[in-house]
Design a protein around this motif. Structure first.
Motif, PDB file in Angstrom:
ATOM      1  N   LEU A   6       0.827  -1.205   0.000  1.00  0.00           N
ATOM      2  CA  LEU A   6       0.000   0.000   0.000  1.00  0.00           C
ATOM      3  C   LEU A   6       0.864   1.258   0.000  1.00  0.00           C
ATOM      4  CD1 LEU A   6      -3.083   0.388   0.048  1.00  0.00           C
ATOM      5  CD2 LEU A   6      -2.920   0.824   2.494  1.00  0.00           C
ATOM      6  N   GLU A   7       0.491   2.220  -0.883  1.00  0.00           N
ATOM      7  CA  GLU A   7       1.219   3.481  -0.976  1.00  0.00           C
ATOM      8  C   GLU A   7       0.365   4.680  -0.584  1.00  0.00           C
ATOM      9  OE1 GLU A   7       2.852   3.843  -4.872  1.00  0.00           O
ATOM     10  OE2 GLU A   7       4.169   2.094  -4.669  1.00  0.00           O
ATOM     11  N   LYS A   8      -0.962   4.578  -0.793  1.00  0.00           N
ATOM     12  CA  LYS A   8      -1.859   5.694  -0.461  1.00  0.00           C
ATOM     13  C   LYS A   8      -3.062   5.176   0.311  1.00  0.00           C
ATOM     14  CE  LYS A   8      -0.540   8.479  -4.490  1.00  0.00           C
ATOM     15  NZ  LYS A   8      -1.019   9.223  -5.683  1.00  0.00           N
ATOM     16  N   LEU A   9      -3.369   5.837   1.447  1.00  0.00           N
ATOM     17  CA  LEU A   9      -4.474   5.406   2.298  1.00  0.00           C
ATOM     18  C   LEU A   9      -5.208   6.628   2.834  1.00  0.00           C
ATOM     19  CD1 LEU A   9      -6.038   3.226   3.892  1.00  0.00           C
ATOM     20  CD2 LEU A   9      -4.271   3.385   5.663  1.00  0.00           C
ATOM     21  N   TRP A  10      -6.513   6.676   2.562  1.00  0.00           N
ATOM     22  CA  TRP A  10      -7.374   7.741   3.077  1.00  0.00           C
ATOM     23  C   TRP A  10      -8.314   7.145   4.125  1.00  0.00           C
ATOM     24  CZ3 TRP A  10      -5.992   7.226  -2.015  1.00  0.00           C
ATOM     25  CH2 TRP A  10      -5.362   8.321  -2.622  1.00  0.00           C
ATOM     26  N   MET A  11      -8.287   7.699   5.338  1.00  0.00           N
ATOM     27  CA  MET A  11      -9.104   7.188   6.434  1.00  0.00           C
ATOM     28  C   MET A  11      -9.905   8.298   7.118  1.00  0.00           C
ATOM     29  SD  MET A  11      -6.479   4.508   8.306  1.00  0.00           S
ATOM     30  CE  MET A  11      -7.740   4.055   9.496  1.00  0.00           C
ATOM     31  N   GLY A  12     -10.236   9.352   6.387  1.00  0.00           N
ATOM     32  CA  GLY A  12     -10.966  10.475   6.970  1.00  0.00           C
ATOM     33  C   GLY A  12     -12.247  10.042   7.670  1.00  0.00           C
ATOM     34  N   ARG A  13     -12.456  10.542   8.895  1.00  0.00           N
ATOM     35  CA  ARG A  13     -13.664  10.297   9.698  1.00  0.00           C
ATOM     36  C   ARG A  13     -13.807   8.843  10.163  1.00  0.00           C
ATOM     37  NH1 ARG A  13     -16.932  14.711   9.924  1.00  0.00           N
ATOM     38  NH2 ARG A  13     -16.546  16.324   8.370  1.00  0.00           N
ATOM     39  N   CYS A  14     -12.750   8.117  10.194  1.00  0.00           N
ATOM     40  CA  CYS A  14     -12.789   6.793  10.839  1.00  0.00           C
ATOM     41  C   CYS A  14     -12.595   7.028  12.334  1.00  0.00           C
ATOM     42  CB  CYS A  14     -11.707   5.879  10.261  1.00  0.00           C
ATOM     43  SG  CYS A  14     -11.964   5.444   8.526  1.00  0.00           S
ATOM     44  N   LYS A  15     -13.642   7.486  12.983  1.00  0.00           N
ATOM     45  CA  LYS A  15     -13.536   8.041  14.335  1.00  0.00           C
ATOM     46  C   LYS A  15     -13.323   7.001  15.423  1.00  0.00           C
ATOM     47  CE  LYS A  15     -16.356  12.059  13.127  1.00  0.00           C
ATOM     48  NZ  LYS A  15     -17.551  12.879  13.459  1.00  0.00           N
ATOM     49  N   MET A  16     -13.549   5.727  15.115  1.00  0.00           N
ATOM     50  CA  MET A  16     -13.409   4.696  16.138  1.00  0.00           C
ATOM     51  C   MET A  16     -12.055   4.000  16.100  1.00  0.00           C
ATOM     52  SD  MET A  16     -17.240   3.062  16.204  1.00  0.00           S
ATOM     53  CE  MET A  16     -16.959   2.298  17.798  1.00  0.00           C
ATOM     54  N   VAL A  17     -11.237   4.363  15.129  1.00  0.00           N
ATOM     55  CA  VAL A  17      -9.877   3.815  15.052  1.00  0.00           C
ATOM     56  C   VAL A  17      -8.996   4.554  16.062  1.00  0.00           C
ATOM     57  CG1 VAL A  17      -7.849   3.518  13.589  1.00  0.00           C
ATOM     58  CG2 VAL A  17     -10.131   3.146  12.646  1.00  0.00           C
ATOM     59  N   THR A  18      -8.190   3.813  16.784  1.00  0.00           N
ATOM     60  CA  THR A  18      -7.318   4.405  17.805  1.00  0.00           C
ATOM     61  C   THR A  18      -5.853   4.276  17.414  1.00  0.00           C
ATOM     62  OG1 THR A  18      -7.030   2.370  19.103  1.00  0.00           O
ATOM     63  CG2 THR A  18      -9.025   3.665  19.516  1.00  0.00           C
ATOM     64  N   ASP A  19      -5.001   4.664  18.343  1.00  0.00           N
ATOM     65  CA  ASP A  19      -3.558   4.561  18.108  1.00  0.00           C
ATOM     66  C   ASP A  19      -3.133   3.121  17.806  1.00  0.00           C
ATOM     67  OD1 ASP A  19      -3.099   7.263  18.527  1.00  0.00           O
ATOM     68  OD2 ASP A  19      -2.842   7.025  20.683  1.00  0.00           O
ATOM     69  N   MET A  20      -3.813   2.165  18.435  1.00  0.00           N
ATOM     70  CA  MET A  20      -3.462   0.764  18.225  1.00  0.00           C
ATOM     71  C   MET A  20      -3.680   0.350  16.768  1.00  0.00           C
ATOM     72  SD  MET A  20      -4.864  -2.623  20.229  1.00  0.00           S
ATOM     73  CE  MET A  20      -4.260  -1.973  21.791  1.00  0.00           C
ATOM     74  N   GLY A  21      -4.819   0.741  16.214  1.00  0.00           N
ATOM     75  CA  GLY A  21      -5.103   0.399  14.821  1.00  0.00           C
ATOM     76  C   GLY A  21      -4.133   1.062  13.869  1.00  0.00           C
ATOM     77  N   VAL A  22      -3.858   2.347  14.093  1.00  0.00           N
ATOM     78  CA  VAL A  22      -2.913   3.070  13.238  1.00  0.00           C
ATOM     79  C   VAL A  22      -1.511   2.492  13.389  1.00  0.00           C
ATOM     80  CG1 VAL A  22      -1.820   5.319  12.853  1.00  0.00           C
ATOM     81  CG2 VAL A  22      -4.274   5.179  13.206  1.00  0.00           C
ATOM     82  N   GLY A  23      -1.197   2.024  14.593  1.00  0.00           N
ATOM     83  CA  GLY A  23       0.095   1.385  14.800  1.00  0.00           C
ATOM     84  C   GLY A  23       0.253   0.134  13.959  1.00  0.00           C
ATOM     85  N   CYS A  24      -0.823  -0.653  13.843  1.00  0.00           N
ATOM     86  CA  CYS A  24      -0.780  -1.846  12.979  1.00  0.00           C
ATOM     87  C   CYS A  24      -0.497  -1.466  11.535  1.00  0.00           C
ATOM     88  CB  CYS A  24      -2.106  -2.604  13.072  1.00  0.00           C
ATOM     89  SG  CYS A  24      -2.436  -3.352  14.677  1.00  0.00           S
ATOM     90  N   ILE A  25      -1.151  -0.381  11.079  1.00  0.00           N
ATOM     91  CA  ILE A  25      -0.927   0.086   9.700  1.00  0.00           C
ATOM     92  C   ILE A  25       0.514   0.533   9.523  1.00  0.00           C
ATOM     93  CG2 ILE A  25      -1.545   1.904   8.061  1.00  0.00           C
ATOM     94  CD1 ILE A  25      -4.408   1.773   9.202  1.00  0.00           C
ATOM     95  N   ALA A  26       1.041   1.227  10.514  1.00  0.00           N
ATOM     96  CA  ALA A  26       2.414   1.719  10.426  1.00  0.00           C
ATOM     97  C   ALA A  26       3.407   0.564  10.296  1.00  0.00           C
ATOM     98  CB  ALA A  26       2.742   2.563  11.658  1.00  0.00           C
ATOM     99  N   VAL A  27       3.174  -0.508  11.045  1.00  0.00           N
ATOM    100  CA  VAL A  27       4.071  -1.663  11.009  1.00  0.00           C
ATOM    101  C   VAL A  27       3.911  -2.459   9.716  1.00  0.00           C
ATOM    102  CG1 VAL A  27       4.618  -3.864  12.119  1.00  0.00           C
ATOM    103  CG2 VAL A  27       4.165  -1.832  13.521  1.00  0.00           C
ATOM    104  N   GLY A  28       2.665  -2.601   9.248  1.00  0.00           N
ATOM    105  CA  GLY A  28       2.405  -3.451   8.079  1.00  0.00           C
ATOM    106  C   GLY A  28       2.599  -2.779   6.739  1.00  0.00           C
ATOM    107  N   CYS A  29       2.374  -1.449   6.664  1.00  0.00           N
ATOM    108  CA  CYS A  29       2.404  -0.739   5.373  1.00  0.00           C
ATOM    109  C   CYS A  29       3.579   0.241   5.351  1.00  0.00           C
ATOM    110  CB  CYS A  29       1.084  -0.005   5.145  1.00  0.00           C
ATOM    111  SG  CYS A  29      -0.385  -1.039   5.297  1.00  0.00           S
ATOM    112  N   LYS A  30       4.752  -0.271   5.265  1.00  0.00           N
ATOM    113  CA  LYS A  30       5.941   0.566   5.357  1.00  0.00           C
ATOM    114  C   LYS A  30       6.237   1.337   4.073  1.00  0.00           C
ATOM    115  CE  LYS A  30       8.094  -2.227   8.968  1.00  0.00           C
ATOM    116  NZ  LYS A  30       9.277  -2.999   9.416  1.00  0.00           N
TER     117      LYS A  30
END
Length: 664
Positions: free
Chosen positions: A152-176
């Motif tokens: 993945l190179e581009k990801l739009w997650m605007g207004r995903c209000k229930m996602v927390t730091d934990m979820g974004v952390g998974c994305i950071a680790v998996g989508c380098k």
């Protein structure tokens, strides 16, 4: 004779290679139905068109499997017109497009869970772009599923209000390999999640953190991103002067910075910008602190700056003068709704920044002909000028625009004192593609005729409440502007079917707004339907003489129609039901239709399989069966109930006087 018969049987297209036919298909972009017509010629063309198409934007979820099987080379799938996408849909997409899919847009879709997303990301190994904006029910499990898209190179997650730091952390680790990520309005994401993105995703080019509850804790990590070019911090109230002090330590690659609505930033914080991001080209400070001399001086070292937007901010005379003294030559300046802009300040800026290409002075109500004189004499290369509601500018000043700014492509003169002489002068701007003249009460057919004769590239024309315009003026526009795509003739009381017959020759017309034109009838609407087959948006509110007779041609010819407003017309159950044959129709506003019954409305809504939004009188909520409403909502339809009482129309001139009384 035998040779002649043999030559007649030869299909010349059979002699062309597939690559050449693909090039021909690439040219069929003006009419959305051209490629469909091509595919229906013969079986060979059908197969060729199926192989050629790479991008799909389907209207109905239930047809997805069949459509994807036919178009097996699909790389980009836009589902923004399919509100109801469930896990079964994503399973089908995963199975059919596992080797080809590179981009998917789910920004207007709902109904799927983390299971569907996981299937998509695990199967489609080539996915590079995902837009999952507005998935308000998406949780960390869904974010973890997104993390499986390793390429993945581009990801739009605007207004995903229930996602927390934990979820974004998974994305950071998996989508380098991420180069762009938008976390706008992800209110559950804070310093920790943003910091992980900055630490793990070293290739980030664009980062949107608008309205996140972040502080200065995550900024140092962000500013260490060596490739970061675009940073959006709009509405980040936790960012203050101390936070910006961190900018001294890096981010030399930054080219665009948006700090709109950051109320806690003063000239002290902004001065930190100049220490290490001298390559900044675009700066947005809209709705922020007052633009004073201190702030302007703090930014003058940005030697590469080309665009600055200060919309909605208070601008002092000294601050504007200091912007004029910058050594840099600005290409774009936006002062829309800025309090404090005067002739002295604007004139000074214009004379200093002669290379301006775009200028927005919307609602700068203190400027007069003095400013226009300096702007037009100094900035002759302007391509865009927006000056809606500059009410102190006299009609004589508009002549200068046409005389001096010949390269204009966009011109917004809404609610100004321009007259026919001004229009005659502006018609010299032969490159004009967008012209907005709404509420310009001094113009007539005579002035509009010059625009029609000289501005052949015009695509958008707004004549909202221009009461001096009649059929004659519209005729010249229709004849002289064949590429017209949008026209607004709302509340032009003297317009008749003759205008619509003229406009029907503009085959590219896709947006037609004619609300409040009491003289047009179903005959004129039928002409629009027959001639303008690319019509997408239609507003005929308050057109009392349009009835079911006008709906039938729409149903037959306007198969691309997506949005319609029928309020206060004479359409009944029969006409509404006929529109159900338009498979693209998604948005309807149907208030105060006297001939509409609960049974007729129910039948029409059931028949419109692609409908996603309906605006109705609140009284119908009690008259329609609740199971029907539940069924339509489950299908993806959103109801907007209105208690609006029947209202009589105001005369256009009286309407403007009423508006002026409410504006300070």
């Amino acid at each position: 004779m035998k040779k002649q018969r043999c030559s007649e049987k030869i299909n010349l297209f059979d002699l062309l290679s597939e690559e050449i036919v693909f090039i021909i298909l690439d040219c069929l972009n003006t009419n959305p139905f051209d490629k469909k017509s091509f595919s229906l010629v013969c079986k060979s063309f059908y197969i060729t068109e199926s192989k050629h198409r790479k991008k799909l934007k389907p209207l109905r979820q239930e047809h997805l499997p069949a459509v994807l099987i036919r178009y097996s080379n699909t790389t980009h799938l836009d589902l923004s017109l399919c509100p109801r996408i469930n896990d079964h849909s994503l399973f089908a997409i995963s199975k059919i497009t596992s080797f080809t899919l590179q981009s998917i847009d789910l920004s207007r879709s709902w109904g799927f869970s983390s299971s569907g997303l996981l299937s998509l990301t695990l199967s489609c190994k080539n996915l590079k772009e995902i837009d999952i904006s507005n998935a308000v029910s998406l949780k960390d499990a869904g974010a973890a599923a997104l993390a499986e898209a390793k390429n993945l190179e581009k990801l739009w997650m605007g207004r995903c209000k229930m996602v927390t730091d934990m979820g974004v952390g998974c994305i950071a680790v998996g989508c380098k390999n991420l180069k762009l990520i938008s976390l706008k309005w992800c209110l559950g994401v804070g310093d920790l999640g943003v910091g992980l993105i900055a630490v793990k995703c070293k290739e980030i080019r664009s980062l949107d953190l608008s309205y996140l509850p972040i502080t200065n804790k995550c900024l140092p990590s962000i500013l260490k991103l060596q490739h970061l070019e675009d940073l959006i911090l709009e509405g980040c109230f936790g960012i203050d002067d101390c936070s910006l002090a961190a900018l001294k330590h890096g981010c030399t690659s930054l080219k665009a910075l948006d700090m709109s609505s950051c109320q806690n930033i003063s000239h002290l914080g902004l001065s930190s910008l100049t220490s290490s991001i001298g390559g900044l080209q675009q700066l947005t400070l809209a709705h922020g602190s007052p633009v004073t001399l201190s702030i302007a001086n703090g930014l003058k070292k940005l030697s590469m700056l080309q665009s600055i937007k200060l919309d909605g901010s208070v601008v002092t005379r000294a601050g504007l003068k200091a912007i004029g003294d910058w050594c840099v030559s600005l290409k774009e300046l936006s002062l829309s709704k800025c309090d404090g802009v005067t002739d002295e300040g604007l004139s000074y800026v214009a004379t200093k920044h002669r290379d301006l290409r775009k200028l927005d002075i919307t609602c700068c109500r203190k400027i007069s002909d003095v400013s226009i004189t300096h702007v037009t004499s100094s900035c002759t290369g302007l391509t865009s000028l927006r000056m809606e509601s500059c009410t102190l500018v006299p009609r004589e000043a508009f002549v200068l625009i046409g005389q001096r700014c010949r390269f204009l492509e966009e011109l917004d003169l809404t609610d100004n004192e321009i007259d026919d002489e001004g229009l005659k002068s502006i018609s010299r701007c032969s490159k004009l593609s967008v012209l907005k003249l709404g509420i310009c009460l001094n113009i007539t057919d005579e002035g509009l005729a010059h625009v029609g004769m000289c501005c052949s590239k015009l695509k958008e024309l707004d004549l909202y409440r221009c009461v001096g315009i009649t059929d004659s003026g519209i005729l010249t526009i229709a004849c002289g502007c064949p590429n017209l795509e949008m026209i607004n003739i709302a509340y032009l009381k003297d317009i008749t079917d003759s205008s619509l017959l003229s406009l029907s020759k503009c085959s590219r017309l896709n947006t037609f707004e004619s609300r409040g034109c009491p003289l047009i009838t179903s005959l004129g609407l039928a002409a629009i339907a027959v001639g303008c087959k690319q019509l997408i948006k239609l507003d005929i509110k308050w057109c009392h003489n349009i009835n079911d007779v006008g709906m039938l041609p729409l149903a037959h010819f306007s198969q691309n129609l997506r949005q319609i407003n029928l309020s206060y017309t004479s359409v009944t159950d029969v006409g509404l039901l006929s529109l159900a044959s338009i498979s693209c129709l998604q948005n309807m506003t149907i208030l105060h239709l006297k001939g509409l019954s609960p049974n007729g409305l129910a039948a029409a809504l059931l028949a419109c399989g692609g409908i996603t939004k309906v605006k109705l009188q609140a009284a119908f909520k009690q008259l329609l069966p609740q199971p029907l409403i539940d069924h339509l909502q489950a299908r993806g339809c959103v109801f907007q109930w209105r208690n609006k009482v029947f209202q009589a129309e105001l005369d256009p001139k009286s309407w403007k006087l009423l508006l002026e009384d409410t504006v300070p």
